[in-house]
Write an enzyme that holds these catalytic residues in place. Structure first.
Site, PDB file in Angstrom:
ATOM      1  N   HIS A   1      -0.709   7.404  -2.484  1.00  0.00           N
ATOM      2  CA  HIS A   1       0.867   6.672  -2.902  1.00  0.00           C
ATOM      3  C   HIS A   1       1.935   7.316  -2.535  1.00  0.00           C
ATOM      4  O   HIS A   1       2.901   7.393  -3.041  1.00  0.00           O
ATOM      5  CB  HIS A   1       0.299   6.770  -3.996  1.00  0.00           C
ATOM      6  CG  HIS A   1      -1.329   5.408  -4.964  1.00  0.00           C
ATOM      7  ND1 HIS A   1      -1.425   4.272  -4.497  1.00  0.00           N
ATOM      8  CD2 HIS A   1      -2.037   6.285  -5.523  1.00  0.00           C
ATOM      9  CE1 HIS A   1      -2.492   4.211  -4.845  1.00  0.00           C
ATOM     10  NE2 HIS A   1      -3.325   4.812  -5.268  1.00  0.00           N
TER      11      HIS A   1
ATOM     12  N   HIS B   1      -3.695  -0.496  -4.856  1.00  0.00           N
ATOM     13  CA  HIS B   1      -5.088   0.322  -4.379  1.00  0.00           C
ATOM     14  C   HIS B   1      -6.199  -0.465  -3.521  1.00  0.00           C
ATOM     15  O   HIS B   1      -6.770  -0.178  -3.332  1.00  0.00           O
ATOM     16  CB  HIS B   1      -6.122   0.711  -5.757  1.00  0.00           C
ATOM     17  CG  HIS B   1      -5.169   1.480  -6.471  1.00  0.00           C
ATOM     18  ND1 HIS B   1      -4.419   1.636  -7.561  1.00  0.00           N
ATOM     19  CD2 HIS B   1      -5.486   3.402  -6.793  1.00  0.00           C
ATOM     20  CE1 HIS B   1      -4.495   2.624  -7.818  1.00  0.00           C
ATOM     21  NE2 HIS B   1      -5.043   3.234  -7.716  1.00  0.00           N
TER      22      HIS B   1
END
Ligand code: ADP
Ligand code: ADP
Ligand code: MG
Ligand code: MG
Ligand code: MG
Ligand code: MG
Lengths: 349, 208, 349, 208
Positions: free
Chosen positions: A63, A226
């Site tokens: 991320h 995700h």
């Protein structure tokens, strides 16, 4: 799999090596190293000022710049990166807490995913019971694509994390106590909602192929960060329509209801707005999307007081974008404007 | 009777099975999660193999299982790390003798299940590892209640876990990442339930 | 074509609308608007201080944040964005020059592409002859993948542009005259070399499909930033090998030869190093690449004094990365460290 | 004789042909450039159509062509904008009479070519628009020298431009973006040479 990497297994270690080489303001402690725990963590190069509450966040990697890129003055004291899309482990969080606690306690900023929640819960127990560190845990759960109900694990933590880290970090830097820092963090989270759209799937290094197949003329609506598919799939739409989708979902949330305002909703309300790319989308497209968000918010009586446009919370190489709005007030804006000096967010210093 | 040698053999067998079926577990996780369950457990059981090797000389089965649990907690991450880690740790804490008979192990399994439930708050039917672990623990209990030996109880538990894992296919997930998919989680087998079945199958195989 | 946009025709206008909405520190002047020319340009919101030399750059769009994202204190005074991958037109550059010239003259920073060179040349003529503005033009040509010979249009201008704009911008901000500003800009360019590798082709909005087809296990070596194929194609390689490829090409250039140094090459030389993503590559991969660059430079006796890792010079949604090295000295580092406040580069303020 | 009406018809025909062959030109540019030549010229000639319409009332063919050139310069960008713009501008500057005969036009063409050469510094064989423009200008000249009329000269020029464009295929580019490809530029037809041929074909068609 088209990625710059050495081996899928060394992605985390190699990313941290590059991060350390690029930012002398950071200290990267690898697992087992002096003071290290069961996994790596990143702190500021300088020790925490005595009496300053320490802010720690962490979560799976993939991320970036979240979270390591937000370590620095006015934001995080430490970040605990897990393997790609995998929560870090408690021993890693404990070691980070021991490294940055100045005695004033530690606030864990935790994105609401089962893995992160469970591992940070264990870390909090270890830190409190074994290491005598005062810990407050703040859950971030801003993703409106997931209904918060007993039928789910609750809303996911996504874009609001950046805002929580920035604003709570600023308050901690000003010397506030652990209760106040945790409170403002929770307030930012309560005031924030996010919504994301994916144009392509992402590829985890371990898996080596896209997580799902998306036809050339379709997009996933309401994705997380995700690589999981979203709540639904629909035909590709214009930036204007995507902005409308996101704003419809976000502004339907009670926190953006203005009928209870002093003005009864006739005065605009102020927000901090972020349009974050998911990793594979270029900046120009994010500006196009932000332009639409700004125009449509204006038409809906919402004023963007501050904004971020760029890659802040990503999902590996996913093409896509996330819109985050945080209902702001003078206190939050003042803390937003406070100096910050991290690899990914810097102003006033 | 689960003695230390068998206990080690069990954990070895789990590690081997995880290594072999890593990609399958990850595939299942790709469909309704984040495509890392195989990698997570592989990392964990590789660390467990290392932890159980070398100098470590447990005196009881419990010590060995606590070590397994702690190692999983400190190496897996994700949702499955703390859950499996706590389960093994709780089981180990129940077993203070060098070896465990079927009755003792039944109690230990129950503690393991309780630990997973306490931590993860998943109920039966939520499409999680609990849907394999719950039936397995019950089947082991029942077998022991019927006077069957460890081997038969383990086989019954393995079968129940397999069945439980398969039965997750039509369920809609309410816990973990898969719950984010809502109805789209229907039609896929839960990765955690699948790995739970693998663990019980390994146990049964040790007694074959 | 999987992009956030409204129509392919409105990409430039919509990007600029978003840029304007995001950055109150910028002023976006659209074609024909008051003071506008034949195309849009972007300036700082505040007027140029009397006596300060103005720095203007421009070029085709699709390289964001270049150039508009570098307009602001300590860097550019104006940017002229053309259509995607298409040089802006002279009238646009003239209008920008008229808008930001304070009387001290204007330095055009021009990437070496035929289109940019010709249009800026015409603009310089118009500005000098018709508008009486003093103009210096600085060509940036740092891409080692192209041989600089009579057989080509010369090396392309790529990553060094950011360094030229930063360093010359700092000197201009300090009040130096137009000659000195142009000189330091040329010196940065002369000291800089870049090399880029693409893992995928990019897609222009007008064309709607990838510019070339690249098999799953191959990469293009020595690409430019306009979606053109590179000099050659080879099997995908590790980040380590890609770094070696880039450094071999760059360090072979005479400017990095250290045998003429005072120490005869036994002391390390200092560089500013940039690893820029090309638009579709996530930050984590850039850090992995930067880690390799740093390690290998160290082994070759080159010290990274300053660095940038991120998307600075891009090629739409191309997955790939560019390595830029600029041989630095105290003057260049001092100017590098000077305060800068632009959307894409900010420190010290 | 190129009078104002025919001159307008020519430019209209170019605009139409560019609109029709936009994608083809862009495809050629995608192969060895940056995939925008069609879009660039389309933008330019759309602007030219607007500029020649409305109030604009040129008195000479030259004024019209200067307007075409200035409009291309101010609307196309890229390499082709200044090059074509300067060419038309230079041609226009040569033509101060209401209409141009073949002799005058031959001179104007020569000025156009000179302008492109002066600005872009490309020589014959560099794989640029010069490889179509050069032969076209020579062919027009030759035809006029042989006493042929405007129509025949234009047809000869168009043919020469077409041939010249096709002859760029085996060349290695030495100017413009295509030169970055080195040997990989061989085997593709130059987009600018192709659009030059299109411009001369449109001229010939006006006299058909
Ligand atoms: N709250 C929970 N209780 C029990 N099991 C859970 C819970 N949440 C997730 N799981 C199990 O964890 C598995 C996923 O593990 P893993 O992929 O390793 O972690 P993550 O979801 O963090 O990526 C799921 O398939 C499910 O069986
Ligand atoms: N130096 C030059 N001299 C003459 N023609 C050139 C030169 N450079 C490029 N060209 C022509 O310009 C064409 C490309 O035009 P275009 O695609 O519109 O611009 P750009 O290359 O800037 O994208 C080439 O095909 C070539 O014919
Ligand atoms: Mg995970
Ligand atoms: Mg998972
Ligand atoms: Mg172009
Ligand atoms: Mg082109």
């Amino acid at each position: 799999m088209k990625k710059f990497l050495n081996t899928p297994e060394s992605v985390l270690a190699d990313t941290l090596a590059g991060l350390a080489a690029a930012h002398p303001s950071l200290r990267v402690v690898t697992a087992g190293e002096g003071g290290g725990g069961d996994g790596p963590f990143v702190t500021r190069a300088s020790r925490t000022k005595p009496g300053k509450v320490a802010l720690i966040s962490g979560g799976g990697s993939g991320h970036e710049p979240l979270h390591s890129g937000f370590v620095g003055q006015g934001m995080l004291d430490a970040a605990c990166p897990g393997e790609v899309f995998t929560s870090p482990v408690p021993g890693q969080m404990l070691a980070a807490a021991q490294a940055v606690d100045s005695g004033a306690g530690v606030v864990f900023v935790v994105k609401n995913y089962t893995g992160d929640v469970l591992n940070f819960r264990m870390a909090a127990e270890l830190a409190t019971e074994d290491a005598g560190i005062r810990v407050e845990t703040v859950l971030v759960d801003d993703d409106v694509a997931v209904r918060d109900s007993t039928w789910t694990a609750g809303r996911r933590g996504t874009g609001a994390t950046v805002l929580v880290e920035k604003i709570a970090g600023a308050l901690a830097e000003r010397g506030a106590g652990i209760g106040s820092v945790a409170d403002v963090a929770r307030r930012v989270n309560a005031n924030s909602r996010s919504f994301a759209v994916a144009l392509t799937a992402c590829t985890t290094p371990a898996n080596g192929k896209p997580g799902f197949q998306l036809p050339d003329d379709e997009m996933e609506i309401g994705v997380g960060i995700h690589g999981e598919p979203g709540r639904s799939r629909q035909k590709l739409a214009s930036a204007r329509e995507v902005a409308t989708l996101a704003l419809d979902a976000i502004l339907a949330e009670p926190v953006f209801d203005r009928t209870g305002d002093e003005s009864g909703g006739s005065e605009p309300c102020e927000v901090i707005a972020m349009v974050s790319g998911l990793g594979g989308t270029p900046l120009s497209e994010l500006y196009i999307l932000f332009g639409e968000v700004a125009e449509q918010l204006d038409a809906r009586g919402v004023t963007i007081a501050r904004n971020l446009v760029g890659d802040y919370v990503t999902s590996l190489d996913m093409a896509g974008a996330m819109v985050t709005l945080c209902r702001a007030d003078d206190e939050l804006l003042d803390l937003w404007d406070a100096p910050v000096n991290t690899p990914a967010l810097r102003w006033g210093v | 009777m689960l003695d230390l040698a068998r206990c080690r053999a069990w954990i070895e067998a789990v590690a081997t099975a995880v290594a072999e079926r890593k990609d399958e577990l990850t595939e299942l996780d790709a469909a309704i999660g984040d495509a890392d369950h195989g990698a997570n457990l592989h990392r964990g059981f590789t660390a467990v193999q290392a932890a159980l090797g070398g100098d470590f000389a447990p005196e009881t089965v419990g010590q060995a299982l606590v070590k397994v649990g702690m190692t999983l907690i400190s190496s897996v991450g994700g949702a499955s790390g703390p859950l499996y880690g706590s389960a093994f740790r709780a089981m180990g804490k129940q077993l203070a003798t060098p070896e465990a008979d079927a009755d003792q192990f039944a109690l230990a399994l129950r503690s393991g299940l309780d630990a997973v439930r306490a931590l993860g708050a998943a109920a039966a039917g939520d499409k999680t590892m609990v849907d394999a672990l719950g039936p397995a623990v019950t089947a082991f209990d029942d077998a022991v209640g019927k006077g069957l030996g460890f081997a038969d109880a383990a086989r019954a538990a393995a079968q129940a876990a397999e069945d439980g894992a398969k039965a997750t296919v039509p369920l809609q997930a309410r816990k973990g990442r898969a719950s984010y998919l809502g109805e789209r989680s229907i039609g896929h087998q839960d990765p955690g339930a699948t790995s739970t079945a693998l663990i019980f199958t390994a146990l049964a195989d040790v007694f074959r």
